[in-house]
Design a protein around this motif. Structure first.
Motif, PDB file in Angstrom:
ATOM      1  N   ILE A 198     -45.032   7.820 -11.975  1.00  0.00           N
ATOM      2  CA  ILE A 198     -44.148   8.627 -11.147  1.00  0.00           C
ATOM      3  C   ILE A 198     -42.821   8.271 -11.549  1.00  0.00           C
ATOM      4  O   ILE A 198     -41.909   9.145 -11.555  1.00  0.00           O
ATOM      5  CB  ILE A 198     -44.645   8.327  -9.648  1.00  0.00           C
ATOM      6  N   VAL A 199     -42.482   6.845 -11.681  1.00  0.00           N
ATOM      7  CA  VAL A 199     -41.187   6.560 -12.051  1.00  0.00           C
ATOM      8  C   VAL A 199     -40.622   7.018 -13.204  1.00  0.00           C
ATOM      9  O   VAL A 199     -39.643   7.656 -13.360  1.00  0.00           O
ATOM     10  CB  VAL A 199     -41.176   4.761 -12.263  1.00  0.00           C
ATOM     11  N   ILE A 200     -41.610   7.015 -14.310  1.00  0.00           N
ATOM     12  CA  ILE A 200     -41.057   7.642 -15.565  1.00  0.00           C
ATOM     13  C   ILE A 200     -40.889   9.167 -15.532  1.00  0.00           C
ATOM     14  O   ILE A 200     -40.030   9.766 -16.069  1.00  0.00           O
ATOM     15  CB  ILE A 200     -41.911   7.385 -16.720  1.00  0.00           C
ATOM     16  N   ALA A 201     -41.975   9.791 -14.821  1.00  0.00           N
ATOM     17  CA  ALA A 201     -41.818  11.386 -14.446  1.00  0.00           C
ATOM     18  C   ALA A 201     -40.405  11.503 -13.755  1.00  0.00           C
ATOM     19  O   ALA A 201     -39.840  12.571 -14.273  1.00  0.00           O
ATOM     20  CB  ALA A 201     -42.907  11.730 -13.861  1.00  0.00           C
ATOM     21  N   SER A 202     -40.136  10.944 -12.735  1.00  0.00           N
ATOM     22  CA  SER A 202     -38.716  11.076 -12.115  1.00  0.00           C
ATOM     23  C   SER A 202     -37.732  10.985 -13.158  1.00  0.00           C
ATOM     24  O   SER A 202     -36.580  11.636 -13.151  1.00  0.00           O
ATOM     25  CB  SER A 202     -38.632  10.135 -11.120  1.00  0.00           C
ATOM     26  N   ILE A 203     -37.638   9.755 -13.898  1.00  0.00           N
ATOM     27  CA  ILE A 203     -36.593   9.790 -14.928  1.00  0.00           C
ATOM     28  C   ILE A 203     -36.497  10.809 -15.890  1.00  0.00           C
ATOM     29  O   ILE A 203     -35.427  11.252 -16.185  1.00  0.00           O
ATOM     30  CB  ILE A 203     -36.773   8.253 -15.653  1.00  0.00           C
ATOM     31  N   LEU A 204     -37.586  11.080 -16.319  1.00  0.00           N
ATOM     32  CA  LEU A 204     -37.532  12.329 -17.324  1.00  0.00           C
ATOM     33  C   LEU A 204     -36.978  13.654 -16.870  1.00  0.00           C
ATOM     34  O   LEU A 204     -36.285  14.265 -17.317  1.00  0.00           O
ATOM     35  CB  LEU A 204     -38.898  12.524 -17.750  1.00  0.00           C
TER      36      LEU A 204
END
Length: 280
Positions: A243-249
Motif C-alpha cells: 500500500i505504501v509503495i502503491a501510494s508512492i507510485l
C-alpha cells in the motif's frame, strides 16, 4: 502534329494512414523514449523479487503492487483517495499561484516594495514545511482549509521567486519603449513586463506544482481520512508495504501527468521563441 507525347508527372500524395502513423510516432516519441528506463527498472525489480534477491515483506514485486492498486480500484476507494488529493493540490496550487503573481509583480517592479517585503518573504521561505503544520492546525483545525493553505504556501515561494527574477531580468529597452508610448506603470507591467517574464513564470509554475505534490503529503498527515497521503500512513500502521509503495507510485504517476500538462502549456506559450527546445 508531332508524334511525341509529353508525360506530366503528378506528385503522389501520401495516404492518410502513412501520415497518421508518422505523426503518431513523432507525437509519442518523447513518451516512448522516456518510458524505456522505468520499464527496464520495473522488469529488473520484478525478476529480483521473484528469485528472492529482494525480501517480499520489505519490497513487494511490481505485480503485487499492481494487484493492490487494482483491488482498491475494484472496491471503489482508489478514485476517492486520488480525487481528494488532486482537489487539494489543484486548489492550493491556484491560490498559491495567484498570491505569488500579485506579490511577485509588485516586488519585482517597484524597488520600494522589494526593500520592504522581500526580506520578510525570504525569511518565511527558509521555514521547513512541517513547521507550519502545528500552527495551521491551531488556527484552522484539521479540516480542508489547513491542508489547502499548507499546499498554497509550498506553491507560493517558487512561483514568487521566478516571477520576481523574470521581471527584474526584463530588457530595459522594452521599458523605454513603454515610456515612449507614455504607458502608465500598471499598463507597462501588464503589456510589457509580465509577457517578457513569461518564460521564468512558467518554470516557476512547474516548480510550484512539484512542491505542491510534496506538501500534500505533509498536509494529509494532519488527520486526513482520505487521500494518497492517508494511504501512506495506513500502509505504515498496518505494515502493508504494498500500500505504501502503491501510494508512492501513484504520486509519481499523477505528478508526472500534471507536470506534462504544464510542460505542454509552456511549449505552446513559448512557441514564438527561437530557442533550442523549439528546434528539436
Amino acid at each position: 502534329m508531332s508524334g511525341r507525347t509529353e508525360t506530366i508527372s503528378v506528385p503522389v500524395k501520401k495516404s492518410k494512414r502513412e501520415k497518421r502513423s508518422k505523426f503518431s510516432y513523432k507525437a509519442n516519441e518523447r513518451w516512448i523514449l522516456g518510458s524505456l528506463i522505468p520499464i527496464i527498472l520495473l522488469i529488473i525489480w520484478e525478476i529480483a523479487g521473484r528469485v528472492g534477491l529482494i525480501e517480499a515483506h520489505l519490497l513487494p514485486t511490481p505485480s503485487k503492487i499492481f494487484e493492490e492498486i487494482v483491488e482498491m480500484g475494484k472496491e471503489g476507494i482508489l478514485i476517492d483517495h486520488i480525487g481528494i488529493t488532486l482537489y487539494r493540490v489543484v486548489l492550493g496550487f491556484f491560490i498559491g499561484t495567484i498570491v505569488a503573481v500579485v506579490l511577485g509583480a509588485i516586488v519585482g517592479y517597484f524597488s520600494l516594495f522589494e526593500k520592504l517585503m522581500d526580506p520578510l518573504i525570504q525569511a518565511f521561505r527558509a521555514i521547513p514545511s512541517l513547521a507550519w503544520v502545528p500552527l495551521f492546525i491551531l488556527w484552522m483545525g484539521i479540516g480542508e482549509p489547513s491542508k489547502v493553505t499548507l499546499i498554497a504556501v509550498g506553491v507560493f515561494f517558487p512561483v514568487y521567486l521566478n516571477i520576481v527574477s523574470g521581471i527584474q531580468g526584463v530588457d530595459r529597452k522594452l521599458i523605454e519603449v513603454g515610456k515612449i508610448y507614455k504607458f502608465s506603470s500598471v499598463k507597462t507591467l501588464r503589456k510589457i513586463i509580465l509577457p517578457a517574464a513569461l518564460p521564468s513564470f512558467l518554470v516557476g509554475l512547474r516548480s510550484g506544482l512539484g512542491l505542491g505534490w510534496m506538501f500534500v503529503v505533509a498536509a494529509e498527515i494532519m488527520g486526513a481520512s482520505k487521500g494518497l497521503g492517508y494511504l501512506l500512513i495506513l500502509g505504515q500502521n498496518t505494515y502493508s508495504p504494498e500500500i505504501v509503495i502503491a501510494s508512492i507510485l501513484l504520486f509519481a504517476l499523477i505528478g508526472k501527468i500534471t507536470d506534462s500538462l504544464l510542460k505542454l502549456l509552456e511549449t505552446k506559450s513559448l512557441s514564438w521563441q527561437d530557442s533550442l527546445s523549439n528546434q528539436r
